[in-house]
Design an enzyme around this catalytic site. Structure first.
Site, PDB file in Angstrom:
ATOM      1  N   HIS A 150      23.609  -6.588  20.909  1.00 43.93           N
ATOM      2  CA  HIS A 150      22.826  -5.942  19.856  1.00 43.93           C
ATOM      3  C   HIS A 150      21.788  -6.908  19.282  1.00 43.93           C
ATOM      4  CE1 HIS A 150      22.324  -3.436  16.124  1.00 43.93           C
ATOM      5  NE2 HIS A 150      22.079  -4.627  15.618  1.00 43.93           N
ATOM      6  N   GLU A 151      22.201  -8.119  18.988  1.00 41.85           N
ATOM      7  CA  GLU A 151      21.281  -9.099  18.408  1.00 41.85           C
ATOM      8  C   GLU A 151      20.218  -9.539  19.415  1.00 41.85           C
ATOM      9  OE1 GLU A 151      21.320  -9.507  15.281  1.00 41.85           O
ATOM     10  OE2 GLU A 151      23.177  -8.383  15.049  1.00 41.85           O
ATOM     11  N   GLU A 207      17.939  -0.575  14.374  1.00 40.44           N
ATOM     12  CA  GLU A 207      19.367  -0.761  14.602  1.00 40.44           C
ATOM     13  C   GLU A 207      19.875   0.149  15.708  1.00 40.44           C
ATOM     14  OE1 GLU A 207      20.792  -3.260  13.343  1.00 40.44           O
ATOM     15  OE2 GLU A 207      19.091  -3.700  12.082  1.00 40.44           O
TER      16      GLU A 207
END
Length: 279
Positions: A150-151, A207
């Site tokens: 995700h990051e 996100e």
């Protein structure tokens, strides 16, 4: 009323035109869509180059590491560091699916002894995982891969640069609106305009994109993508009755996020099966 409306439309039109010209925004496609289909067109300011932002990120990262080392908070637990870096290497090996140039980034990952449940990846691939995430959430390798994927996705999509561009456009627009109207009305609208037009909608979009791309990176790296669902359930449980973990501060609601992750994990499950079949 008609005359006032026309005047308002003229003022807003002038402000919008000035924002486009002065902020120098242009459309950019930072990554390929991948199997999860991240296809949104992004708008970046020509005043904020990838190179300049990466240079600034490198400087900040070096400063963070220097301060952590001075306080004996940098890479204290060799076992944790080896685990985090091993997962990172497998994920980084897959980034070319979304953007080939990222395979040549100067990737770097460290573990910081911090109580916060957090992890991040700066532009250009400078990463950190906090011991609070490892010790409090106790993620499996697949769950940790979901966080780190995700990051990494944030960096691949250049979300930081996009946010800076948006803030610059907001600042320019408010300044122009103030000049055109000859009043201080723009300053009163500043906070609301940023929240409604930029901070919340785009943050949630970022996100969601990072979630989907992270799931695909994890699957291609041989980590069960469904672990992303169990991970965020753990995150949600950790937030019950307390301030949410830092990593959750701007994320979508738990219900919508889990539903989206379930769909994305099913979508990339064949990639996971292919990756594990090669071992």
């Amino acid at each position: 009323m008609i005359h006032r409306r026309r005047r308002a439309h003229g003022v807003l039109g002038a402000a919008v035109l000035a924002v486009v010209v002065l902020a120098g925004c242009s459309t950019v496609q930072t990554t390929g869509g991948g199997a999860v289909g991240v296809e949104r067109t992004q708008y970046m300011s020509s005043l904020v180059s990838s190179q300049a932002l990466q240079q600034e990120s490198d400087q900040q990262y070096a400063s963070i590491l220097s301060q952590a080392k001075a306080k004996n908070l940098l890479d204290v637990n060799a076992q944790q560091v080896a685990r985090v870096r091993g997962i990172a290497q497998r994920l980084i090996a897959q980034v070319g699916v979304f953007r080939p140039d990222a395979t040549s980034w100067n990737w770097e990952v460290h573990v910081l002894t911090m109580n916060e449940v957090n992890a991040w990846c700066m532009p250009g691939g400078k990463m950190a995982v906090y011991t609070g995430l490892l010790d409090q959430i106790k993620p499996t390798d697949a769950e940790l891969a979901a966080v780190m994927g995700h990051e990494i996705a944030h960096a691949l999509r250049e979300h930081a640069r996009e946010r800076v561009s948006q803030q610059m456009a907001t600042s320019v627009g408010l300044s122009v609106l103030s000049v055109v109207t000859g009043s201080n009305a723009a300053s009163d609208l500043g906070g609301k305009l940023t929240d409604v037009m930029f901070t919340l909608p785009n943050s949630r979009t970022h996100e969601t994109e990072a979630d989907r791309m992270g799931v695909e990176l994890a699957a291609r790296a041989g980590y069960d993508p469904s672990a992303a669902v169990t991970l965020w359930r753990k995150m949600g449980a950790a937030a019950q009755g307390n301030a949410p973990p830092e990593i959750l501060s701007t994320h979508p609601s738990a219900e919508s996020r889990i539903a989206d992750l379930q769909a994305a994990s099913q979508q990339v499950m064949p990639l996971y099966q292919q990756a594990t079949a090669k071992k």
